[in-house]
Design an enzyme around this catalytic site. Sequence first.
Site, PDB file in Angstrom:
ATOM      1  CG  ASP A  81      -5.058   9.691   5.724  1.00 55.84           C
ATOM      2  OD1 ASP A  81      -4.397  10.363   6.521  1.00 55.84           O
ATOM      3  OD2 ASP A  81      -6.046  10.153   5.127  1.00 55.84           O
ATOM      4  CD  GLU A  94      -2.857   1.413   0.339  1.00 54.05           C
ATOM      5  OE1 GLU A  94      -2.346   1.695  -0.763  1.00 54.05           O
ATOM      6  OE2 GLU A  94      -4.056   1.587   0.585  1.00 54.05           O
ATOM      7  CG  ASP A  95      -0.825   4.755  -1.706  1.00 52.69           C
ATOM      8  OD1 ASP A  95      -1.494   4.280  -0.761  1.00 52.69           O
ATOM      9  OD2 ASP A  95      -1.335   5.463  -2.600  1.00 52.69           O
ATOM     10  CG  PHE A 146      -2.685  15.749   0.239  1.00 56.75           C
ATOM     11  CD1 PHE A 146      -3.626  14.850   0.715  1.00 56.75           C
ATOM     12  CD2 PHE A 146      -2.343  15.702  -1.102  1.00 56.75           C
ATOM     13  CE1 PHE A 146      -4.228  13.919  -0.132  1.00 56.75           C
ATOM     14  CE2 PHE A 146      -2.937  14.780  -1.962  1.00 56.75           C
ATOM     15  CZ  PHE A 146      -3.882  13.892  -1.476  1.00 56.75           C
ATOM     16  NE  ARG A 201      -2.271   8.142 -10.242  1.00 59.96           N
ATOM     17  CZ  ARG A 201      -2.922   7.806  -9.124  1.00 59.96           C
ATOM     18  NH1 ARG A 201      -2.246   7.422  -8.065  1.00 59.96           N
ATOM     19  NH2 ARG A 201      -4.232   7.872  -9.056  1.00 59.96           N
TER      20      ARG A 201
HETATM   21  P1  IMP Z   1      -7.203   5.708   4.496  1.00 62.57           P
HETATM   22  O1  IMP Z   1      -8.285   4.791   4.077  1.00 62.57           O
HETATM   23  O2  IMP Z   1      -7.731   6.964   5.126  1.00 62.57           O
HETATM   24  O3  IMP Z   1      -6.112   5.080   5.323  1.00 62.57           O
HETATM   25  O4  IMP Z   1      -6.586   6.285   3.177  1.00 62.57           O
HETATM   26  C1  IMP Z   1      -5.652   5.642   2.470  1.00 62.57           C
HETATM   27  C2  IMP Z   1      -5.680   6.155   1.038  1.00 62.57           C
HETATM   28  O5  IMP Z   1      -5.937   7.575   0.978  1.00 62.57           O
HETATM   29  C3  IMP Z   1      -4.341   5.960   0.412  1.00 62.57           C
HETATM   30  O6  IMP Z   1      -4.228   4.703  -0.179  1.00 62.57           O
HETATM   31  C4  IMP Z   1      -4.287   7.093  -0.576  1.00 62.57           C
HETATM   32  O7  IMP Z   1      -4.901   6.676  -1.779  1.00 62.57           O
HETATM   33  C5  IMP Z   1      -5.114   8.184   0.025  1.00 62.57           C
HETATM   34  N1  IMP Z   1      -4.280   9.196   0.701  1.00 62.57           N
HETATM   35  C6  IMP Z   1      -4.226   9.455   2.024  1.00 62.57           C
HETATM   36  N2  IMP Z   1      -3.363  10.432   2.303  1.00 62.57           N
HETATM   37  C7  IMP Z   1      -2.840  10.808   1.115  1.00 62.57           C
HETATM   38  C8  IMP Z   1      -1.849  11.791   0.735  1.00 62.57           C
HETATM   39  O8  IMP Z   1      -1.259  12.527   1.545  1.00 62.57           O
HETATM   40  N3  IMP Z   1      -1.584  11.861  -0.598  1.00 62.57           N
HETATM   41  C9  IMP Z   1      -2.182  11.079  -1.532  1.00 62.57           C
HETATM   42  N4  IMP Z   1      -3.102  10.150  -1.225  1.00 62.57           N
HETATM   43  C10 IMP Z   1      -3.431  10.021   0.084  1.00 62.57           C
HETATM   44 MG    MG Z   2      -4.310   4.385  -2.221  1.00 64.70          MG
END
Ligand code: IMP
Ligand code: MG
Length: 173
Positions: A99, A95-96, A148, A161
Site C-alpha cells: 500500500d 506479503e499480502d 479496500f 479472511r
Molecule cells: P503499507 O505499510 O501502507 O504498505 O501497508 C501494508 C499493509 O496494510 C498490508 O500488509 C495490509 O495489512 C494493510 N492493507 C493495506 N491495504 C489493505 C487493503 O486494501 N485491505 C486489507 N489490508 C490492507
Molecule cells: Mg499485512
Amino acid sequence: MIPVLIGADDLHGRIAELAADIRSDAGPGTLVHFVCVLKGAFVFLADLLRVVEGPVSCDFLGVASYGAGTMSSGQVKLTKDLDHPLKGRYVVVVEDILDTGHTLMYLQEILAAREPAALRTVCLLSKPSRRQIDVPVDYIGFEIADRFVVGYGLDYDEAYRNLPYIGVIDEEG
Ligand code: IMP
Ligand code: MG
C-alpha cells in the site's frame, strides 16, 4: 455477498506463474526460505508454497501498523519475530498487499541486517497510486486501484479472511 475483484481461479493461475518465476530466479537446487508476513499473507503463502518446485522452507513474522481501520499510519512494529536465522539463506518475503510501502520498507531493513544470501520480495497485490515510499519488490501478483480489499487472508478488523477470493468492501466505482 462481498463483490469479487479477483476470483479464485485467477489467483491460482497467477500464483503458479509467480512460483515459476521465483524458482527460475533462485535456480533449481536452491533452498528457497519463505518469510511469511502475518497475518494477511498466510493464505497466499499456503497456496504459493505448494506450487513452487524443489526445496523450500518457511518461517513467520508478525507486524502491525499502529491504528485500526482502513488507514495505514506509517508506524510499523514487529509483533512476532522469526524462529530461525536468515544468515546465508535465499530468502523470499511473502506479503499480502503493498500500500504506502512503509511496512515492507521496515521489513526489508531489519531482514537485510540479518545477512541473508539473497532477499527477494513477493507481494500478491499492489496499489501503486497509494505509494509513499519507493520500496523494491521483485514479484507482484496483481496491481489494483485504490480500493479496500478483503479475503484470501486479508481482513477488515479481522473479518473476511476466509473468503476464497479478493473482494472489495468500499463503496467506490
Ligand atoms: P503499507 O505499510 O501502507 O504498505 O501497508 C501494508 C499493509 O496494510 C498490508 O500488509 C495490509 O495489512 C494493510 N492493507 C493495506 N491495504 C489493505 C487493503 O486494501 N485491505 C486489507 N489490508 C490492507
Ligand atoms: Mg499485512
